[in-house]
Scaffold this motif. Structure first.
Motif, short mmCIF file in Angstrom:
data_model
loop_
_atom_site.label_atom_id
_atom_site.label_comp_id
_atom_site.label_asym_id
_atom_site.label_seq_id
_atom_site.Cartn_x
_atom_site.Cartn_y
_atom_site.Cartn_z
N ASN A 88 87.73 -0.25 -56.22
CA ASN A 88 88.35 -1.30 -57.11
C ASN A 88 88.64 -0.55 -58.28
O ASN A 88 89.56 -0.87 -58.83
CB ASN A 88 87.04 -2.33 -57.11
CG ASN A 88 86.69 -3.00 -55.80
OD1 ASN A 88 87.26 -2.65 -54.78
ND2 ASN A 88 85.51 -3.58 -55.79
N ASP A 89 87.43 0.14 -58.88
CA ASP A 89 88.02 0.77 -60.37
C ASP A 89 88.82 2.07 -60.07
O ASP A 89 89.65 2.05 -60.91
CB ASP A 89 86.53 1.10 -60.98
CG ASP A 89 86.09 -0.13 -61.49
OD1 ASP A 89 86.71 -1.24 -61.96
OD2 ASP A 89 84.95 -0.43 -61.42
N LEU A 90 88.38 2.90 -58.85
CA LEU A 90 89.41 4.05 -58.91
C LEU A 90 90.75 3.67 -58.87
O LEU A 90 91.45 4.37 -59.41
CB LEU A 90 88.98 4.93 -57.54
CG LEU A 90 89.64 6.19 -57.42
CD1 LEU A 90 89.11 7.15 -58.46
CD2 LEU A 90 89.23 6.77 -56.07
N ASP A 110 95.30 -3.44 -64.62
CA ASP A 110 93.95 -4.24 -64.58
C ASP A 110 93.75 -4.85 -63.38
O ASP A 110 94.47 -5.72 -62.57
CB ASP A 110 94.28 -5.22 -65.88
CG ASP A 110 93.06 -5.96 -66.14
OD1 ASP A 110 91.99 -6.19 -65.21
OD2 ASP A 110 93.36 -6.45 -67.15
N ARG A 111 92.58 -4.80 -63.00
CA ARG A 111 92.32 -5.59 -61.34
C ARG A 111 92.03 -6.97 -61.61
O ARG A 111 92.10 -7.71 -60.55
CB ARG A 111 90.86 -4.82 -60.91
CG ARG A 111 89.65 -5.11 -61.71
CD ARG A 111 88.48 -4.17 -61.48
NE ARG A 111 87.42 -4.79 -60.40
CZ ARG A 111 86.27 -4.41 -59.98
NH1 ARG A 111 86.18 -3.30 -60.61
NH2 ARG A 111 85.66 -4.93 -59.07
N MET A 112 92.09 -7.51 -62.78
CA MET A 112 91.92 -8.87 -62.97
C MET A 112 93.30 -9.50 -63.06
O MET A 112 93.31 -10.91 -63.29
CB MET A 112 91.31 -9.37 -64.20
CG MET A 112 89.77 -8.73 -64.21
SD MET A 112 88.84 -9.66 -63.16
CE MET A 112 88.80 -11.32 -63.83
N VAL A 164 81.99 7.07 -57.33
CA VAL A 164 83.22 7.86 -57.96
C VAL A 164 84.23 6.80 -57.86
O VAL A 164 84.98 6.24 -56.85
CB VAL A 164 83.48 9.21 -56.90
CG1 VAL A 164 84.94 9.49 -57.26
CG2 VAL A 164 82.60 10.07 -56.79
N GLU A 165 84.20 6.49 -59.22
CA GLU A 165 85.36 5.40 -59.43
C GLU A 165 86.28 5.69 -60.77
O GLU A 165 87.06 4.84 -61.03
CB GLU A 165 84.58 3.96 -59.39
CG GLU A 165 83.45 4.15 -60.74
CD GLU A 165 82.65 2.74 -60.57
OE1 GLU A 165 83.35 1.62 -60.05
OE2 GLU A 165 81.74 2.72 -61.10
N ILE A 166 86.09 6.88 -61.18
CA ILE A 166 86.96 7.26 -62.33
C ILE A 166 87.58 8.41 -61.96
O ILE A 166 87.13 9.35 -61.25
CB ILE A 166 85.98 7.57 -63.59
CG1 ILE A 166 85.29 6.41 -64.34
CG2 ILE A 166 86.99 8.24 -64.59
CD1 ILE A 166 84.68 6.53 -65.15
N VAL A 225 71.03 1.26 -54.61
CA VAL A 225 70.95 0.26 -55.57
C VAL A 225 71.57 1.13 -56.71
O VAL A 225 71.57 1.96 -57.39
CB VAL A 225 69.53 -0.15 -56.11
CG1 VAL A 225 69.25 -0.86 -57.02
CG2 VAL A 225 68.49 -0.51 -54.70
N ARG A 226 72.55 0.27 -57.22
CA ARG A 226 73.56 0.64 -58.17
C ARG A 226 72.74 0.22 -59.62
O ARG A 226 72.27 -0.98 -59.76
CB ARG A 226 74.78 0.08 -58.12
CG ARG A 226 75.56 0.40 -59.59
CD ARG A 226 77.00 0.21 -59.46
NE ARG A 226 77.25 -1.21 -59.45
CZ ARG A 226 78.61 -1.71 -59.62
NH1 ARG A 226 79.41 -1.23 -58.83
NH2 ARG A 226 78.57 -3.11 -59.47
N THR A 227 72.73 1.12 -60.48
CA THR A 227 71.89 0.79 -61.77
C THR A 227 72.99 -0.34 -62.71
O THR A 227 74.18 -0.07 -62.38
CB THR A 227 71.53 1.93 -62.59
OG1 THR A 227 72.78 2.67 -62.73
CG2 THR A 227 70.52 2.63 -61.77
N LEU A 228 72.47 -0.90 -63.53
CA LEU A 228 73.20 -1.86 -64.42
C LEU A 228 74.69 -1.52 -64.42
O LEU A 228 75.07 -0.41 -65.26
CB LEU A 228 72.64 -2.24 -65.49
CG LEU A 228 73.02 -3.08 -66.51
CD1 LEU A 228 73.10 -4.72 -65.86
CD2 LEU A 228 72.39 -3.36 -67.56
N ASP A 229 75.90 -2.20 -64.04
CA ASP A 229 76.96 -1.99 -64.28
C ASP A 229 77.69 -3.45 -64.86
O ASP A 229 78.11 -4.37 -64.54
CB ASP A 229 77.76 -1.82 -62.90
CG ASP A 229 79.31 -1.53 -63.09
OD1 ASP A 229 79.71 -1.20 -64.28
OD2 ASP A 229 80.20 -1.50 -62.23
N ILE A 230 77.21 -3.50 -66.48
CA ILE A 230 77.75 -4.55 -67.18
C ILE A 230 78.88 -4.11 -67.91
O ILE A 230 79.11 -2.92 -68.11
CB ILE A 230 76.50 -5.08 -67.94
CG1 ILE A 230 76.56 -6.66 -68.01
CG2 ILE A 230 76.20 -4.52 -69.00
CD1 ILE A 230 76.54 -7.21 -66.83
MG MG Z 1 83.27 -0.50 -60.15
#
Ligand code: MG
Ligand code: PEP
Length: 568
Positions: A451-453, A461-463, A427-429, A328-333
């Protein structure tokens, strides 16, 4: 034919449902006072009926406190002062739309300028109601995904995660969006729902209208509006073949994922809600590698989900996983994920800003509710907790200590908590990938968020579909970061997974196997195709392939190498 960014596989053929907010253009032609009053009264009546109907439909899925928003809208629509002021302006000689716009704008401005948060929120209600009222006056249709009752392909400028969440799988055959990249959350959710989707399809909004026939091929990214009979026949055939291949994969459902030379890996699923567990089980996943809990927060409309609500959700997922690990990943807002009840201060670069673990470590009150709910639920299965967006070892240590302190607190309250909870990190940074061997001294496991890495490594920008060409999972620079992360984990006896979209990318599977990835987490619908690929590969040979790939200069060179092993 238009071309967009392919997200997955599958073909949708159907009628266009255009998700487009109507544009308000006031009427020029003068109405008599009687005409204007008639138009206004009718539109007002329809507006009230519309809101009542939406509330009735929403009652099936929303909680009573969430339905309160519709009561606020009804109150606004029935407010005599609002109505009388508009009627007074019509009697002064304005058209129905002009009078409504003038009074609404005035009231919105008045409420927005108030200090009190309650009144500020009322401005949003007036905006909503007056927009609906103006559309009714002007005879414009407001699209509403919840009211779709026939099979359609959604065409939209952009799909927000909450739009995607509203889609009824029974009627939504797939969707095409004008903007967005392969790893935008709307695309990820479409894949999770098993819906074919094409994103970043420039020009689609002007190329089709509501009700047109449309074909989308989610594998190639091709979109055809009003196809010829020949094109229809061709794609019907392709769709049939796709469905046959999908059915043939069922033999792999309960099989382990073992390479031809006996190396086993775990194939697990990404989920966004307890409802996704049906799909997880139906697709033979060996557990959950990423539960994106922020959707729980995004579905809530009025306030943060309570400890009890969260506990229930986590308990369901853990129980349904039947002893298999649930990460479970904690809140990623933050970034592209916003909450209706929490205001983020404007930032120039929200993806680089106040989000995920940064926000949770700053707002321990918000974090505490989630951690308590998770720890309470831990006795119902095999829980692993993972923190998103960790950049420094201090952040990880602080977050982990917070979980341990909260556990102590619960034990003192007499609440049972499992003793076997793993605590790991995404690990995404790039900074944490580079320092992975040190991080591994503290974290029980890693899950690589590609996706973020990739977004952060390529500064793309991924968007944005304009820089989507820089989403290059197979670029040797990315592969080297992945290798550092996996080797770092293994140097301390930890396991390493991957939960970004790359984890379920068929082109990446051979290299990742060769690099020693232990766990591949992906949309449940990709599990069986990935199992088919990995069980046909030899791990030793993939190690050779991976070392060649690491020495390549470009992504296309790596892709050529991969194609050579996937072809035979
Ligand atoms: Mg991410
Ligand atoms: C990622 O960044 O790869 C990831 C899995 O997290 P998200 O897509 O939710 O940002």
């Amino acid at each position: 034919m238009l071309k967009g960014i392919a997200t997955s596989s599958g073909i949708a053929i159907g009628k266009v449902y255009k998700l487009e907010q109507p544009k308000i253009v006031l009427k020029e032609a003068k109405q008599t006072v009687e005409e204007a009053l008639g138009i206004f009264e009718n539109a007002m009546e329809k507006t009230i009926k519309d809101i009542e109907l939406i509330k009735e439909r929403a009652a099936a899925t929303l909680k009573p406190e969430e339905l309160a928003i519709f009561d606020a809208h009804l109150m606004m629509a029935q407010d005599p002062e609002f109505k009388d002021q508009i009627i007074a302006r019509i009697k002064d000689g304005l058209n129905a739309d002009q009078a409504t716009k003038e009074i609404s704008d005035m009231m919105i401005g008045m409420f927005e300028s108030m200090e009190d948060a309650y009144f500020k929120e009322r401005a949003a209600d007036i905006k909503d109601v007056s927009f609906r009222l103006l559309c009714n006056i002007l005879g414009l249709n407001i699209p509403d995904l919840t009211t779709i009752d026939e099979e359609v392909v959604i065409v939209a400028e952009e799909m927000t995660p909450s739009d995607t969440a509203q889609l009824n799988k029974k009627y939504a055959l797939g969707f095409v969006t004008e903007i967005g990249g392969k790893t935008s959350h709307a695309a990820i959710m479409a894949v999770a729902l098993g819906l074919p989707a094409v994103v970043g399809c420039t020009g689609i909004m002007s190329a089709c209208k509501h009700g047109d026939k449309i074909i989308l091929d989610a594998k190639s990214g091709d979109v055809i509006v009003n196809p010829t009979d020949e094109e229809l026949r061709l794609y019907e055939e392709k769709r049939k073949k796709f469905l046959e291949e999908k059915a043939a994969l069922q033999v792999l459902l309960d099989k382990p994922t073992i390479s031809t030379d006996g190396h086993q890996v775990e194939l697990v699923a990404n989920i966004g809600s307890p409802k996704d567990m049906d799909n997880v089980i139906a697709n033979g996943a060996e557990g959950v590698g990423l539960y994106r809990t922020e959707f729980l927060y995004m579905e809530s409309t009025e306030d943060f989900p309570s400890e009890d609500d969260q506990f229930e959700a986590y308990k369901v997922v853990l129980e349904r996983a039947q002893g298999k690990r649930v990460v479970v990943r904690t809140l990623d807002i933050g970034g592209d994920k916003k909450l209706p009840y929490f205001e983020f201060d404007p930032e120039m670069n929200p993806f680089l800003g106040y989000r995920a673990i940064r926000l949770c470590l700053d707002r321990k009150d918000i974090f505490k509710t989630q951690v308590r709910a998770l720890l309470k639920a831990s006795v119902y299965g095999k829980l692993a907790i993972m923190f998103p967006m960790i950049a420094t070892i201090d952040e990880f240590k602080n977050a982990k200590q917070f979980v341990l302190d909260t556990k102590e607190e619960l034990l003192k309250e007499g609440v049972k908590v499992s003793d076997e909870i793993e605590i790991g990190m995404m690990v995404e940074i790039p900074a944490s990938a580079v320092l992975a061997d040190e991080f591994a001294k503290y974290a029980d496991f890693f899950s690589i968020g590609t996706n973020d890495l990739i977004q952060y490594s390529m500064a793309a920008d991924r968007m944005s579909e304009k820089v989507a060409y820089l989403y290059q999972p197979l670029n040797p620079s990315i592969l080297r970061l992945i290798k550092m992360t996996i080797d770092g984990a293994h140097s301390q006896g930890r396991w390493c997974g991957m939960c970004g979209e790359m984890g379920g990318d068929p082109m990446a599977a051979p290299v990742l196997l060769g690099l020693g990835l232990d766990e591949f987490s992906m949309s449940a619908t990709k599990i069986l195709p990935t199992r088919k690929i990995i069980t046909s590969l030899n791990k030793k040979e993939m190690e050779d392939l991976a070392s060649k790939a690491l020495k390549c200069h470009t992504e296309s060179e790596v892709a050529e190498l991969v194609k050579s092993v996937l072809a035979d």
